[in-house]
Design a protein around this motif. Structure first.
Motif, PDB file in Angstrom:
ATOM      1  N   SER A 194       0.856  -1.188   0.000  1.00  0.00           N
ATOM      2  CA  SER A 194       0.000   0.000   0.000  1.00  0.00           C
ATOM      3  C   SER A 194       0.890   1.235   0.000  1.00  0.00           C
ATOM      4  CB  SER A 194      -0.933  -0.012   1.209  1.00  0.00           C
ATOM      5  OG  SER A 194      -0.198  -0.075   2.391  1.00  0.00           O
ATOM      6  N   THR A 195       0.569   2.170  -0.837  1.00  0.00           N
ATOM      7  CA  THR A 195       1.424   3.347  -0.983  1.00  0.00           C
ATOM      8  C   THR A 195       0.751   4.575  -0.388  1.00  0.00           C
ATOM      9  OG1 THR A 195       0.491   3.624  -3.188  1.00  0.00           O
ATOM     10  CG2 THR A 195       2.625   2.543  -3.049  1.00  0.00           C
ATOM     11  N   ALA A 196       1.564   5.531   0.010  1.00  0.00           N
ATOM     12  CA  ALA A 196       1.055   6.779   0.567  1.00  0.00           C
ATOM     13  C   ALA A 196       1.177   7.872  -0.490  1.00  0.00           C
ATOM     14  CB  ALA A 196       1.858   7.155   1.802  1.00  0.00           C
ATOM     15  N   SER A 197       0.507   9.008  -0.241  1.00  0.00           N
ATOM     16  CA  SER A 197       0.564  10.088  -1.235  1.00  0.00           C
ATOM     17  C   SER A 197       1.951  10.728  -1.262  1.00  0.00           C
ATOM     18  CB  SER A 197      -0.512  11.142  -0.928  1.00  0.00           C
ATOM     19  OG  SER A 197      -0.408  11.533   0.419  1.00  0.00           O
ATOM     20  N   GLY A 198       2.563  10.877  -0.101  1.00  0.00           N
ATOM     21  CA  GLY A 198       3.921  11.423  -0.064  1.00  0.00           C
ATOM     22  C   GLY A 198       4.928  10.289  -0.135  1.00  0.00           C
ATOM     23  N   VAL A 199       5.801  10.240   0.871  1.00  0.00           N
ATOM     24  CA  VAL A 199       6.770   9.154   0.945  1.00  0.00           C
ATOM     25  C   VAL A 199       6.089   7.909   1.515  1.00  0.00           C
ATOM     26  CG1 VAL A 199       8.946   8.393   1.945  1.00  0.00           C
ATOM     27  CG2 VAL A 199       8.616  10.803   1.396  1.00  0.00           C
ATOM     28  N   THR A 200       6.219   6.800   0.814  1.00  0.00           N
ATOM     29  CA  THR A 200       5.713   5.545   1.361  1.00  0.00           C
ATOM     30  C   THR A 200       6.807   4.933   2.229  1.00  0.00           C
ATOM     31  OG1 THR A 200       4.287   5.140  -0.538  1.00  0.00           O
ATOM     32  CG2 THR A 200       4.904   3.224   0.776  1.00  0.00           C
ATOM     33  N   ALA A 201       6.567   4.932   3.547  1.00  0.00           N
ATOM     34  CA  ALA A 201       7.590   4.414   4.465  1.00  0.00           C
ATOM     35  C   ALA A 201       7.355   2.928   4.726  1.00  0.00           C
ATOM     36  CB  ALA A 201       7.558   5.189   5.773  1.00  0.00           C
ATOM     37  N   VAL A 202       8.388   2.138   4.516  1.00  0.00           N
ATOM     38  CA  VAL A 202       8.297   0.693   4.716  1.00  0.00           C
ATOM     39  C   VAL A 202       9.379   0.260   5.700  1.00  0.00           C
ATOM     40  CG1 VAL A 202       8.410  -1.582   3.606  1.00  0.00           C
ATOM     41  CG2 VAL A 202       7.444   0.369   2.358  1.00  0.00           C
ATOM     42  N   MET A 203       8.956  -0.309   6.819  1.00  0.00           N
ATOM     43  CA  MET A 203       9.916  -0.823   7.798  1.00  0.00           C
ATOM     44  C   MET A 203      10.131  -2.304   7.548  1.00  0.00           C
ATOM     45  SD  MET A 203       8.956   0.509  11.576  1.00  0.00           S
ATOM     46  CE  MET A 203      10.137  -0.357  12.599  1.00  0.00           C
ATOM     47  N   VAL A 204      11.382  -2.748   7.638  1.00  0.00           N
ATOM     48  CA  VAL A 204      11.666  -4.165   7.461  1.00  0.00           C
ATOM     49  C   VAL A 204      12.245  -4.710   8.759  1.00  0.00           C
ATOM     50  CG1 VAL A 204      12.947  -5.858   6.112  1.00  0.00           C
ATOM     51  CG2 VAL A 204      12.006  -3.837   4.995  1.00  0.00           C
ATOM     52  N   VAL A 205      11.564  -5.724   9.319  1.00  0.00           N
ATOM     53  CA  VAL A 205      11.933  -6.239  10.641  1.00  0.00           C
ATOM     54  C   VAL A 205      12.076  -7.759  10.599  1.00  0.00           C
ATOM     55  CG1 VAL A 205      10.692  -4.356  11.776  1.00  0.00           C
ATOM     56  CG2 VAL A 205       9.528  -6.527  11.392  1.00  0.00           C
ATOM     57  N   GLY A 206      12.666  -8.333  11.647  1.00  0.00           N
ATOM     58  CA  GLY A 206      12.765  -9.787  11.727  1.00  0.00           C
ATOM     59  C   GLY A 206      13.858 -10.232  12.678  1.00  0.00           C
ATOM     60  N   VAL A 207      13.935 -11.536  12.906  1.00  0.00           N
ATOM     61  CA  VAL A 207      14.976 -12.068  13.778  1.00  0.00           C
ATOM     62  C   VAL A 207      16.306 -12.072  13.029  1.00  0.00           C
ATOM     63  CG1 VAL A 207      13.362 -13.501  15.104  1.00  0.00           C
ATOM     64  CG2 VAL A 207      14.579 -14.484  13.175  1.00  0.00           C
ATOM     65  N   ASN A 208      17.379 -12.395  13.716  1.00  0.00           N
ATOM     66  CA  ASN A 208      18.710 -12.350  13.117  1.00  0.00           C
ATOM     67  C   ASN A 208      18.864 -13.388  12.006  1.00  0.00           C
ATOM     68  OD1 ASN A 208      18.586 -12.143  16.153  1.00  0.00           O
ATOM     69  ND2 ASN A 208      20.443 -10.992  15.770  1.00  0.00           N
ATOM     70  N   GLY A 209      19.516 -12.955  10.935  1.00  0.00           N
ATOM     71  CA  GLY A 209      19.929 -13.907   9.913  1.00  0.00           C
ATOM     72  C   GLY A 209      18.860 -14.369   8.947  1.00  0.00           C
ATOM     73  N   THR A 210      17.709 -13.686   8.891  1.00  0.00           N
ATOM     74  CA  THR A 210      16.667 -14.131   7.977  1.00  0.00           C
ATOM     75  C   THR A 210      16.863 -13.537   6.585  1.00  0.00           C
ATOM     76  OG1 THR A 210      15.282 -12.320   8.723  1.00  0.00           O
ATOM     77  CG2 THR A 210      14.896 -14.464   9.730  1.00  0.00           C
ATOM     78  N   GLY A 211      17.691 -12.488   6.506  1.00  0.00           N
ATOM     79  CA  GLY A 211      17.928 -11.855   5.213  1.00  0.00           C
ATOM     80  C   GLY A 211      17.267 -10.497   5.077  1.00  0.00           C
ATOM     81  N   LYS A 212      17.206  -9.758   6.164  1.00  0.00           N
ATOM     82  CA  LYS A 212      16.561  -8.442   6.128  1.00  0.00           C
ATOM     83  C   LYS A 212      17.286  -7.472   5.200  1.00  0.00           C
ATOM     84  CE  LYS A 212      16.787  -7.996  10.437  1.00  0.00           C
ATOM     85  NZ  LYS A 212      17.051  -9.436  10.592  1.00  0.00           N
ATOM     86  N   THR A 213      18.597  -7.347   5.404  1.00  0.00           N
ATOM     87  CA  THR A 213      19.334  -6.354   4.624  1.00  0.00           C
ATOM     88  C   THR A 213      19.264  -6.670   3.136  1.00  0.00           C
ATOM     89  OG1 THR A 213      20.770  -6.023   6.521  1.00  0.00           O
ATOM     90  CG2 THR A 213      21.559  -5.182   4.430  1.00  0.00           C
ATOM     91  N   THR A 214      19.459  -7.913   2.795  1.00  0.00           N
ATOM     92  CA  THR A 214      19.358  -8.333   1.398  1.00  0.00           C
ATOM     93  C   THR A 214      17.949  -8.061   0.862  1.00  0.00           C
ATOM     94  OG1 THR A 214      20.946 -10.060   1.916  1.00  0.00           O
ATOM     95  CG2 THR A 214      19.786 -10.259  -0.171  1.00  0.00           C
ATOM     96  N   SER A 215      16.934  -8.337   1.660  1.00  0.00           N
ATOM     97  CA  SER A 215      15.555  -8.099   1.225  1.00  0.00           C
ATOM     98  C   SER A 215      15.296  -6.617   1.000  1.00  0.00           C
ATOM     99  CB  SER A 215      14.556  -8.643   2.253  1.00  0.00           C
ATOM    100  OG  SER A 215      14.636 -10.032   2.315  1.00  0.00           O
ATOM    101  N   VAL A 216      15.864  -5.778   1.863  1.00  0.00           N
ATOM    102  CA  VAL A 216      15.689  -4.332   1.698  1.00  0.00           C
ATOM    103  C   VAL A 216      16.255  -3.910   0.342  1.00  0.00           C
ATOM    104  CG1 VAL A 216      16.519  -2.087   2.505  1.00  0.00           C
ATOM    105  CG2 VAL A 216      15.586  -3.715   4.139  1.00  0.00           C
TER     106      VAL A 216
END
Lengths: 479, 277
Positions: free
Chosen positions: B74-96
């Motif tokens: 879902s997108t916002a009219s201005g900046v669409t803010a997306v937080m990426v969270v999870g436990v260690n080692g699941t691949g958050k940074t790569t997914s971002v």
């Protein structure tokens, strides 16, 4: 981690114990319970079947030999316990040091299992034992894995051999080879090689691991596995076994609440021992693996051995000696001593972690989970808001003083009251203990002091208590 | 169900699926990390669905356990803010990084390197940022992640970016202090702009613990969707179905490989096929 599993076992055996005589149908229902508990714990189906089959057979053989009235439930429990220990590896294996150093340890595992962090933990562990490890940064795939290892190496004071920055370029086999040569020239007695993470099915990366292995001929290959992994653990472990091969396992992220059934699966199927466990984000959160301790943790018997060891590590021997002396002299245990004790406890880690090692922790799981560590800070604030005089003798705490302490610590007067009350009870218990009534006094002291739900009177530091207010401090010093 | 139809269904079952077949199917589902209880109830339901083949029945039942919620971002009219969270080692940074690549076609993307804890996590994201040509806002190591996020919003607004992706430090869900920190990051962002999506990254190899992860992360930061990573390994990712079933959180993306392009919108049909293949 094995908490939920422990809780289920505790319940199952609780039911069993309530029966005078156990029939074979009782055993069947216990086996059913064990099956679903193990599956929920991510133990592979094939291992669950093997496990329950063995226990079933042993229990059936045992049943007719049990005398009526003897503790039948205990006997069945012992069967389960010893089978668990057997699977987990009857004796923990340790790293084999090479006759001609350096001892070369190579790490392998899936992406995100925690290899790089583990490499540093392992290095620190052996450095502290007087070894001179060298870390080799041979994960040239993941962006900045090399940097990560360099940063960690600096933190723990272990040199890192990292000629290549990685990020997809460079030859990992050459890095490993040159690293070993470097270690020999600098007389490191141990080398730990971090390699790129891979998915079990990735031939290319598996081939690279095999090439590194063939090049450096490691003395130990450790397979690093996330304790949260599910049923694919066996397939993955098999792929590594058939690919690069491995000598032992390291379980990571054991400080989570995963039940870690994969550990059982891999040790059972591949007959490889778990050698180390990693239990937190700090470099020091790392330990050797003790099968019997883990088994008793699974069965809800607690892990008192580890707790005692940590206590020994954390307690300042001087402080303990001073306390003992005091105790022998017949002096009162004061809030000042309490502060020192709490500080020592703080050094042992979070209360939740400590509590979870106690026998019966599984049944207190909720309380432990809900344990509010900040309660400790609040208790600390209350005690620190007291003058040294007050800490030495809580009897002087009248209403005015209590109100002042409450204001000073930002807590309610009722909280101050409750702390003082519990402390007085503990003090009394200590006195009783000294007078010889140890067994009765002990539990009272335990429940009186670092109680779980209410005050968790706890941690604290501050060497010599001084009031922040100069006028007050002057008053304090006057007594 | 009347006596007659009950009888009919029995006939159907004996014709199509025998008890050993059912047990075997259940074992298959368990091996895919769906969980024993859910696997057994799915098999029960499969018996009652009338289709041409048992496989088809199973497919239908599995699909019915997936969330009905929207799976697009879902997108916002201005900046669409997306937080990426999870436990260690699941691949958050790569997914971002993969998400950034994916969103780039829709406008400027800014990345916030709010994993200030893990050694070199910031550098890892910066490397990705350079590769795909995306601005990465970072702070010093061990600086306050909320302040990094805050700076990143200003940057995103200044660049009139369409998306702001916030990478956070991996944390085990049973560490309440770290979960509180995550809540704080979100609140800080929300003071300036709403957070459109909170994506929880789940490793497809995760076992039953994944449920607990999803539950607690959802409580802490109202997770809106899941990124299921490492589905290209030997795991089938059945835990995601268990999560959708019990928590009604939709999988939005699937990580399918190691290259930056290897991120696909979730396809229920393919996923279910993969589960029982």
């Amino acid at each position: 981690m094995f908490d939920a599993l422990s809780a289920r076992f505790a319940k199952t055996f609780g039911n069993l114990r309530s029966k005078g005589k156990i029939s074979s149908s009782d055993i069947d229902s216990v086996l059913d319970e064990i099956t679903s508990a193990l599956l929920e714990a991510d133990v592979a189906k094939e291992v669950v079947d093997l496990f329950t089959e063995r226990i079933g057979a042993q229990a059936a053989a045992l049943l007719p030999t049990l005398q009526a009235g003897s503790n039948q439930a205990q006997a069945i429990f012992d069967v389960v316990n010893s089978e668990l220990i057997k699977i987990l590896g009857s004796e923990g294996r340790r790293i084999r040091f090479a006759k001609n150093p350096p001892t070369v340890i190579m790490l392998a595992g899936l992406q995100g299992a925690g290899k790089t962090t583990l490499a540093a933990k392992l290095a620190k562990f052996y450095k502290d034992q007087g070894n001179t490890p060298l870390l080799i940064a041979a994960d040239l795939q993941r962006p900045n894995a090399v940097t990560q290892l360099q940063v960690l190496g600096e933190q723990i004071g272990v040199p890192v051999f990292a000629p290549e920055q990685g990020n997809g370029s460079g030859n990992a086999v050459e890095v490993a080879r040159d690293g070993i040569a470097f270690a020999q020239s600098k007389v490191h007695n141990m080398v730990i090689v971090d390699t790129a993470g891979r998915l079990g099915v990735d031939d290319e990366l598996m081939d690279e691991a095999i090439a590194i292995r063939n090049q450096i001929q490691p003395h130990e290959i450790l397979f690093v596995i996330d304790s949260m992994i599910g049923q694919s653990a066996i397939a993955t472990a098999r792929a590594f076994e058939q690919g690069v091969g491995f000598d032992g396992l390291v379980l990571t992220k054991l400080d989570g609440d995963a039940r870690g059934g994969a550990a059982l699966s891999i040790t059972e199927v591949l007959k490889r021992p778990i050698m180390f466990v990693s239990t937190g984000e700090k470099i020091s959160d790392f330990d050797l693996f003790y099968p019997e301790r883990m088994a008793s943790r699974i069965l809800g018997l607690g892990d008192v051995a580890t707790l005692a060891e940590q206590a020994k590590k954390a307690l300042n021997p001087e402080t303990s000696a001073k306390l003992e002396e005091k105790f022998a002299r017949g002096d009162d245990f004061t809030l000042e001593d309490f502060l020192e004790q709490l500080e020592a406890m703080a050094n042992m880690g979070s209360m939740g972690k400590l509590l979870s090692m106690l026998p019966g922790a599984a049944s207190m799981k909720k309380q432990i989970e809900n344990f509010d560590e900040s309660e400790i800070v609040r208790t600390k604030a209350i005690v620190q808001s007291m003058t040294p005089h007050e800490r030495r003798d809580v009897k002087v705490l009248n209403g005015t003083r209590r109100a002042r302490i409450a204001r000073g610590s930002g807590r309610a007067v009722s909280e101050v009251n409750s702390l003082v009350e519990r402390f007085s009870a503990a003090q009394k218990a200590m006195k009783q203990m000294r007078n010889g009534s140890m067994p009765a006094g002990m539990p009272a002291a335990m429940s009186g002091m670092p109680a779980i739900p209410a005050s968790k009177s706890a941690v604290v530091h501050k060497k010599k208590s001084k009031s922040g207010n100069p006028a007050k401090r002057a008053a304090e010093e006057r007594g | 169900m009347g006596i007659f139809s009950k009888f009919l269904s029995k006939i159907k079952v004996t014709e199509l699926l025998h008890k050993p077949d059912l047990d075997e199917l259940a074992d298959e589902l368990i091996a895919a990390d769906i969980g024993a209880d859910l696997a057994h109830s799915i098999i029960e339901q499969t018996r009652k669905v009338k289709s041409a083949t048992p496989e088809e029945s199973l497919h239908t039942v599995l699909l019915s356990h997936l969330s009905k919620k929207e799976r697009s971002i879902s997108t916002a009219s201005g900046v669409t803010a997306v937080m990426v969270v999870g436990v260690n080692g699941t691949g958050k940074t790569t997914s971002v990084a993969k998400l950034a690549r994916n969103f780039q076609s829709q406008g400027t993307v800014v990345l916030a390197a709010a994993d200030t804890f893990r050694a070199a996590a910031v550098e890892q994201l910066q490397t990705w940022g350079q590769r795909i040509g995306v601005e990465v806002v970072s702070g010093k190591e061990n600086s306050d992640p909320a302040s990094v996020a805050f700076d990143a919003i200003s940057k995103a607004q200044q660049l009139s970016a369409a998306f702001l992706l916030i990478d956070t430090a991996g944390r085990l869900h049973n560490k309440s202090d770290l979960m509180n920190e995550l809540g704080k990051i979100k609140r800080v962002i929300e003071k300036v702009t709403p957070v459109s999506e909170v994506l929880l990254v789940i490793d497809a190899t995760t076992g039953q613990n994944g449920l607990q992860q999803a539950k607690i992360f959802a409580e802490a930061v109202q997770v809106t969707g899941i990124v299921l990573t490492k589905l290209d390994g030997s795991a089938r990712g059945g835990i995601a179905l268990a999560i959708e079933d019990s928590l009604d959180i939709p999988i939005k993306f699937v990580g399918t490989g190691e290259s930056i392009e290897d991120l696909a919108p979730f396809n229920p049909d393919e996923y279910v096929k993969g589960l029982i293949s």
